[in-house]
Design an enzyme around this catalytic site. Structure first.
Site, short mmCIF file in Angstrom:
data_model
loop_
_atom_site.label_atom_id
_atom_site.label_comp_id
_atom_site.label_asym_id
_atom_site.label_seq_id
_atom_site.Cartn_x
_atom_site.Cartn_y
_atom_site.Cartn_z
N ASP A 68 0.85 -1.19 0.00
CA ASP A 68 0.00 0.00 0.00
C ASP A 68 0.89 1.25 0.00
OD1 ASP A 68 -2.06 1.77 0.26
OD2 ASP A 68 -2.91 0.87 2.06
N ASP A 69 0.75 2.04 -1.03
CA ASP A 69 1.50 3.31 -1.14
C ASP A 69 3.02 3.10 -1.21
OD1 ASP A 69 -1.07 4.22 -0.74
OD2 ASP A 69 -0.58 5.60 0.87
N CYS A 108 -6.20 4.34 -3.09
CA CYS A 108 -6.41 2.93 -2.74
C CYS A 108 -7.64 2.25 -3.36
CB CYS A 108 -6.52 2.78 -1.23
SG CYS A 108 -5.04 3.25 -0.34
N ARG A 112 -7.71 -0.91 -6.20
CA ARG A 112 -8.03 -2.27 -5.73
C ARG A 112 -9.21 -2.84 -6.51
NH1 ARG A 112 -5.56 -2.87 -0.37
NH2 ARG A 112 -4.02 -1.22 -0.45
N LYS A 161 -5.83 -5.64 3.97
CA LYS A 161 -6.72 -4.48 3.81
C LYS A 161 -7.57 -4.66 2.55
CE LYS A 161 -6.12 0.28 2.27
NZ LYS A 161 -5.23 1.46 2.26
N HIS A 163 -10.87 -2.58 1.46
CA HIS A 163 -11.08 -1.19 1.02
C HIS A 163 -11.86 -1.02 -0.28
CE1 HIS A 163 -9.36 3.11 1.70
NE2 HIS A 163 -10.64 2.98 1.96
N SER A 186 -8.48 1.50 5.35
CA SER A 186 -7.13 1.90 5.76
C SER A 186 -7.01 2.00 7.28
CB SER A 186 -6.77 3.26 5.15
OG SER A 186 -6.67 3.15 3.76
N HIS A 260 1.36 2.34 4.06
CA HIS A 260 0.50 3.53 4.10
C HIS A 260 0.70 4.23 5.45
CE1 HIS A 260 -3.29 5.76 4.40
NE2 HIS A 260 -3.63 5.40 3.17
N ASP A 312 -0.42 -0.55 -4.72
CA ASP A 312 -1.72 -0.06 -5.19
C ASP A 312 -1.68 1.35 -5.75
OD1 ASP A 312 -1.39 1.31 -2.80
OD2 ASP A 312 -3.50 1.17 -2.24
N ASN A 313 -0.63 2.09 -5.42
CA ASN A 313 -0.44 3.43 -5.98
C ASN A 313 0.93 3.93 -5.53
OD1 ASN A 313 -2.84 3.93 -3.62
ND2 ASN A 313 -0.92 5.00 -3.29
N LYS A 330 1.49 9.97 -4.83
CA LYS A 330 0.11 9.53 -4.66
C LYS A 330 -0.83 10.74 -4.81
CE LYS A 330 -2.83 7.52 -1.06
NZ LYS A 330 -2.90 7.01 0.31
#
Ligand code: MG
Length: 511
Positions: A68-69, A108, A112, A161, A163, A186, A260, A312-313, A330
């Site tokens: 994540d991130d 996010c 996803r 996660k 989301h 998150s 994240h 995811d980003n 992001k």
């Protein structure tokens, strides 16, 4: 839109691909046979035996690990120097890493939804980050990767996660996963709860907590998320062990809430890196991935297991992550917002040490895994993904480079079409700085520094045509596209647990 792999067309193309591996004579014979059988219905084709069946496919196990991130420049194999990622670098060295892989969105929830459905997020209507107790989520009628793989007999699990909707109807166990253990959104979206009034205190005690969910029930309310990564890792290993003993293929998506903000690694990793808590957490994720790799070898199933690792980003501007040579972070549609590491590893099947410079994107994950598993995608079903497996499964002896399955990517920020890419050319339709068209050649200018729109009016015109066609199909802002489907919505909200308050978008409740 790039499209491929639809229904029988996919099966036939798979047969042709397999035949090509067998040699030119077999390929020719099978091509003739396919020409002969294509006009027939399936029953007619069966009656017209003998027809060679495609070679039996042993579906590989699949681990899809989503950070994540995590930024484009945060792994050693992508140039990181502030933290060490030896186990993830081992995957890249032993398989293929992509240099031009994109997530559908720079945040996010939409990205996803894109991974799960094989679509741009705009097509499936998950356009914004979902907050706790949201009426919206990924429509359970969408077909997910897990549902596709279930048709091939896979046991499926989701750890981490989610989301894409915290109402029960949207949770993983209603989207193709046999079981789920993790948090529904998150970890910075903690809700305020009131504990029972303690006798010695004059006022109620308030805490910020997250629900830890097992399948579709809250297992407990937690304050500390740092033990979760190890918990997911241990449950994954136990599940892989069980499936290996039963001889059943498995698909596990491990979607870490790391890295994240806020950065909350396990205490044992604090101070390990040269990049603060962020780097410590990246190193913990690397070590955790290493435990999974070691377990595959210990179980003797590494040669029948595909691992995908991606993010995811892009990195948060405040978080300690790096987009490497890319511009932006992001939340932006500069390259740094959506272009992410993407590694595929499958010993014995994916030739090692590959650096793939072809385009790839989050919608491609579903058709790629469908193809590898031998699943057939049914019609009618509009998706945006293409099968990338011919790129990285190519035999080392193949002299001709594989034809790139994808030549185009479109950049959406929530509902707004921001940019389009075709080959090396990226045209920004709007930028944070101004609203004029800005053109970059990403192969020569990866950092998006020099606008060359004036020098290439014909390319600008061609990309504007692509943008208009995209608008017609997927919409732009308030303009709806004919190919859009709606997000899922529940008629009555039902919070997973009782709280004094849940964080809302724009509030200070979320850190
Ligand atoms: Mg993210």
């Amino acid at each position: 839109m790039d499209r491929s792999l639809r229904g029988s067309g996919h099966l036939l193309s798979s047969m042709v691909t397999d035949a090509k591996r067998m040699g030119p004579l077999v390929s020719l014979l099978l091509s003739i046979l396919l020409i002969c059988v294509t006009p027939l219905t399936a029953q007619e084709a069966l009656r017209a035996r003998p027809i060679p069946l495609p070679p039996p496919v042993v579906p590989p196990n699949i681990l899809l690990i989503l950070a994540d991130d995590l930024g484009y420049g945060d792994l050693g194999s992508y140039g990181a120097t502030k933290q060490d990622t030896p186990r993830l670098d081992e995957l890249a060295a032993g398989g293929a890493r992509f240099t031009d892989f994109y997530m559908s969105a720079p945040v996010c929830s939409p990205s996803r939804a894109s991974i799960l459905t094989g679509c741009y997020h705009k097509r499936v209507g998950v356009n914004n980050v979902l907050w706790p107790v949201s009426v919206a989520g990924l429509d359970p009628d969408e077909i997910t990767i897990a549902e596709v793989l279930q048709t091939r007999g896979y046991a499926t699990r989701y750890y981490g996660k989610w989301h894409v909707g915290d109402q029960k109807a949207f949770l993983p166990v209603h989207q193709g996963f046999d079981s789920f253990h993790g948090i529904p959104y998150s970890h910075d979206m903690r809700s305020l709860v009131r504990l029972k009034k303690e006798k010695e205190k004059l006022s109620p005690l308030h805490l910020r907590v997250l629900p830890l969910v097992r399948d579709d029930k809250v297992e407990g309310l937690i304050r500390d998320v740092s033990p979760l990564m190890t918990a997911y890792q241990e449950e994954t290993i136990a599940f892989m062990t069980q499936c290996a003993s039963e001889g059943r293929p498995f698909f596990v998506e491990i979607a870490h809430h790391a890295v994240h903000l806020p950065n909350e690694p396990e205490a044992a990793f604090l101070g390990k890196s040269n990049n603060g808590r962020y780097g410590d957490w990246v190193e913990q994720m690397d070590a955790s991935t290493g435990h999974l790799i070691d377990a595959l070898y210990a179980l003797g199933i590494e040669k029948n297991t595909l691992i995908i690792f991606t993010s995811d980003n892009g990195p948060s501007k405040r978080g300690g992550g790096s987009a490497g040579p890319l511009r932006g972070f992001k939340h932006s549609t500069w390259e740094g917002g959506l272009r992410v590491p993407f590694i595929v590893w499958w010993p014995g099947r994916i030739p090692p040490g590959q650096v793939r410079r072809e385009l790839g994107a989050s919608p491609d994950i579903l058709p790629t895994l469908a193809s590898i598993s031998g699943a057939t995608l049914s019609e009618p079903w509009d998706i945006d993904g293409v099968d990338l497996s011919p790129l990285f499964l190519a035999a080392e002896s193949d002299t001709a480079p594989p034809v790139p399955p994808r030549n185009r990517f479109v950049y959406y920020d929530a509902k707004r079409l921001m940019a389009v890419r075709e080959g090396p050319w990226k045209l920004h339709l709007k930028t944070p700085e101004d609203r004029k068209n800005v053109l970059y050649n990403l192969e020569e200018d990866i950092g998006e520094t020099t606008d060359i729109a004036d020098r290439h009016p014909e390319i600008v015109a061609a990309l504007l045509d692509v943008a208009e066609a995209t608008r017609q199909e997927l919409g732009d802002g308030r303009q709806n596209g004919f190919g859009e489907r709606k997000e899922g919505r529940v008629s009555r909200l039902s919070p997973l647990f009782k709280a004094v308050s849940h964080p809302k978008e724009g509030s200070d409740d979320a850190r």
